[in-house]
Design an enzyme around this catalytic site. Structure first.
Site, PDB file in Angstrom:
ATOM      1  N   SER A  14      40.777  44.855  35.192  1.00 30.93           N
ATOM      2  CA  SER A  14      40.399  45.115  33.807  1.00 30.93           C
ATOM      3  C   SER A  14      39.495  43.996  33.322  1.00 30.93           C
ATOM      4  CB  SER A  14      41.643  45.169  32.923  1.00 30.93           C
ATOM      5  OG  SER A  14      41.238  45.045  31.577  1.00 30.93           O
ATOM      6  N   HIS A  41      37.946  48.727  35.528  1.00 32.10           N
ATOM      7  CA  HIS A  41      38.674  49.261  34.366  1.00 32.10           C
ATOM      8  C   HIS A  41      38.097  48.654  33.086  1.00 32.10           C
ATOM      9  CE1 HIS A  41      42.243  51.085  32.485  1.00 32.10           C
ATOM     10  NE2 HIS A  41      42.305  49.998  31.720  1.00 32.10           N
ATOM     11  N   ASP A  65      38.382  48.543  29.025  1.00 35.22           N
ATOM     12  CA  ASP A  65      39.272  48.807  27.894  1.00 35.22           C
ATOM     13  C   ASP A  65      38.475  48.888  26.604  1.00 35.22           C
ATOM     14  OD1 ASP A  65      41.926  48.879  29.044  1.00 35.22           O
ATOM     15  OD2 ASP A  65      41.608  46.778  29.563  1.00 35.22           O
ATOM     16  N   MET A 100      38.659  49.437  22.675  1.00 35.35           N
ATOM     17  CA  MET A 100      39.615  49.355  21.559  1.00 35.35           C
ATOM     18  C   MET A 100      38.839  49.390  20.240  1.00 35.35           C
ATOM     19  SD  MET A 100      42.111  46.381  22.970  1.00 35.35           S
ATOM     20  CE  MET A 100      42.661  46.352  24.674  1.00 35.35           C
ATOM     21  N   HIS A 145      39.005  53.362  29.657  1.00 36.15           N
ATOM     22  CA  HIS A 145      40.290  53.614  28.983  1.00 36.15           C
ATOM     23  C   HIS A 145      40.053  53.532  27.476  1.00 36.15           C
ATOM     24  CE1 HIS A 145      44.657  51.883  28.318  1.00 36.15           C
ATOM     25  NE2 HIS A 145      44.500  53.067  27.765  1.00 36.15           N
ATOM     26  N   MET A 192      41.164  53.418  23.964  1.00 34.51           N
ATOM     27  CA  MET A 192      42.299  53.180  23.049  1.00 34.51           C
ATOM     28  C   MET A 192      41.752  53.253  21.632  1.00 34.51           C
ATOM     29  SD  MET A 192      44.029  50.153  25.256  1.00 34.51           S
ATOM     30  CE  MET A 192      42.478  49.903  26.107  1.00 34.51           C
ATOM     31  N   MET A 252      50.981  53.495  30.444  1.00 34.91           N
ATOM     32  CA  MET A 252      50.918  52.119  29.946  1.00 34.91           C
ATOM     33  C   MET A 252      52.259  51.431  30.206  1.00 34.91           C
ATOM     34  SD  MET A 252      47.920  51.571  28.808  1.00 34.91           S
ATOM     35  CE  MET A 252      48.301  49.900  28.272  1.00 34.91           C
ATOM     36  N   ASP A 259      49.133  50.500  33.955  1.00 36.04           N
ATOM     37  CA  ASP A 259      48.296  49.501  33.283  1.00 36.04           C
ATOM     38  C   ASP A 259      49.129  48.614  32.366  1.00 36.04           C
ATOM     39  OD1 ASP A 259      46.267  48.143  31.957  1.00 36.04           O
ATOM     40  OD2 ASP A 259      45.446  49.920  30.957  1.00 36.04           O
ATOM     41  N   GLY A 299      44.418  42.793  34.748  1.00 34.44           N
ATOM     42  CA  GLY A 299      43.423  41.964  34.075  1.00 34.44           C
ATOM     43  C   GLY A 299      43.672  40.499  34.337  1.00 34.44           C
ATOM     44  N   SER A 300      44.694  39.960  33.682  1.00 35.46           N
ATOM     45  CA  SER A 300      44.931  38.511  33.787  1.00 35.46           C
ATOM     46  C   SER A 300      45.302  38.085  35.202  1.00 35.46           C
ATOM     47  CB  SER A 300      46.004  38.083  32.779  1.00 35.46           C
ATOM     48  OG  SER A 300      47.113  38.944  32.842  1.00 35.46           O
TER      49      SER A 300
HETATM   50  C1  DX5 Z   1      45.941  46.666  27.457  1.00 39.57           C
HETATM   51  C2  DX5 Z   1      44.860  47.142  28.378  1.00 39.57           C
HETATM   52  C3  DX5 Z   1      44.999  46.661  29.763  1.00 39.57           C
HETATM   53  C4  DX5 Z   1      44.922  45.158  29.900  1.00 39.57           C
HETATM   54  C5  DX5 Z   1      45.784  44.752  31.053  1.00 39.57           C
HETATM   55  O1  DX5 Z   1      45.852  47.297  26.239  1.00 39.57           O
HETATM   56  O2  DX5 Z   1      44.822  48.564  28.424  1.00 39.57           O
HETATM   57  O3  DX5 Z   1      44.074  47.288  30.641  1.00 39.57           O
HETATM   58  O4  DX5 Z   1      43.626  44.694  30.107  1.00 39.57           O
HETATM   59  O5  DX5 Z   1      45.845  43.376  31.080  1.00 39.57           O
HETATM   60  P1  DX5 Z   1      46.966  42.593  31.926  1.00 39.57           P
HETATM   61  O6  DX5 Z   1      46.791  43.012  33.357  1.00 39.57           O
HETATM   62  O7  DX5 Z   1      46.635  41.164  31.698  1.00 39.57           O
HETATM   63  O8  DX5 Z   1      48.304  43.011  31.385  1.00 39.57           O
HETATM   64 ZN    ZN Z   2      43.565  49.558  30.044  1.00 45.60          ZN
END
Ligand code: DX5
Ligand code: ZN
Length: 221
Positions: free
Chosen positions: A7, A32, A34, A36, A65, A67, A139, A177, A199-200
């Site tokens: 991500s 991926h 995100d 938002m 994705h 959101m 999620m 995710d 992501g992290s």
């Molecule tokens: C959260 C996102 C994820 C996020 C995951 O709302 O949809 O895709 O980037 O990040 P990690 O892997 O750090 O939980």
């Molecule tokens: Zn996501």
């Protein structure tokens, strides 16, 4: 074989193109993205212009994705920007079936349709459309931010969904995710996930390739 979708929410946005190339070279299967809107979730990120700007830095599919509230308004702009998979939240879609059809027709049928559920939303919500979608994104954190902790109740949901997909002969894949790392990946894969978003755990690692390898190999541990 499990697929890994880094991500870019956890990437360095000042050099987004390089950050995408970095994970491609490190063995990522999908990118991926995100999106938002500051309304469906309390954070604001990426719009179609940014997706279009980085589309050509990689050959990997873009897994977008959404959101956002009113996802129907953003479907076509993101497909035109280069989304290969476009996922909307069931909680945000008043007419989910119509949105899925719009995504699949999209730009000459170039895009796959996904539906996502928050941790507290039951898979009952989508059981009538399991054969219409290409991907179901479960999620495993409440959406809005990277770096949160994995919510274990999702494991049971993955198992139930996997069984339902099999029972109705759906080819949809399960993506999970949120909070995926070397400690949580094995149980998520064992429960039936096909794609892990991280992501992290990837962008925060000193060595991205090792982090991706570790997630892929988690099944064998
Ligand atoms: C959260 C996102 C994820 C996020 C995951 O709302 O949809 O895709 O980037 O990040 P990690 O892997 O750090 O939980
Ligand atoms: Zn996501």
């Amino acid at each position: 074989m499990i697929k890994i979708a880094p991500s870019i929410l956890s990437a360095d946005f000042s050099k987004l193109g390089d950050e995408i190339k970095k994970v491609e070279q490190a063995g990522a299967d999908l990118i991926h993205i995100d999106v938002m809107d500051g309304h469906f979730v309390p954070n604001l990120t990426i719009g179609p212009n940014v997706v279009a700007a980085v589309r050509n830095v990689t050959k990997l599919p873009f897994d977008v994705h959404l959101m956002v509230s009113n996802p129907q308004d953003l479907v076509l702009p993101f497909i035109e920007a280069g989304a290969d998979i476009l996922t909307v939240h069931a909680e945000a879609a008043s007419h989910l079936h119509r949105i899925i059809e719009t995504i699949k027709k999209g730009n000459k049928g170039s895009c796959q349709a996904g539906v996502s559920l928050n941790p507290a939303t039951s898979i009952v919500w989508i059981e009538d459309i399991l054969r219409e979608v290409d991907l179901i994104l479960l999620m495993s954190v409440n959406p809005g931010f990277g770096g949160q902790s994995f919510i274990p109740l999702v494991l049971e949901k993955i198992r139930r969904l996997k069984a339902q997909l099999k029972a109705c002969n759906s080819n949809a894949v399960i993506e999970v995710d949120g909070g995926i790392n070397a400690n949580t990946a094995a149980s998520v894969i064992e429960a039936g996930a096909d794609i892990l978003v991280a992501g992290s755990a990837i962008y925060g690692a000193k060595n991205c390739a090792a982090a991706i390898r570790q997630l892929k190999n988690a099944a064998a541990l």
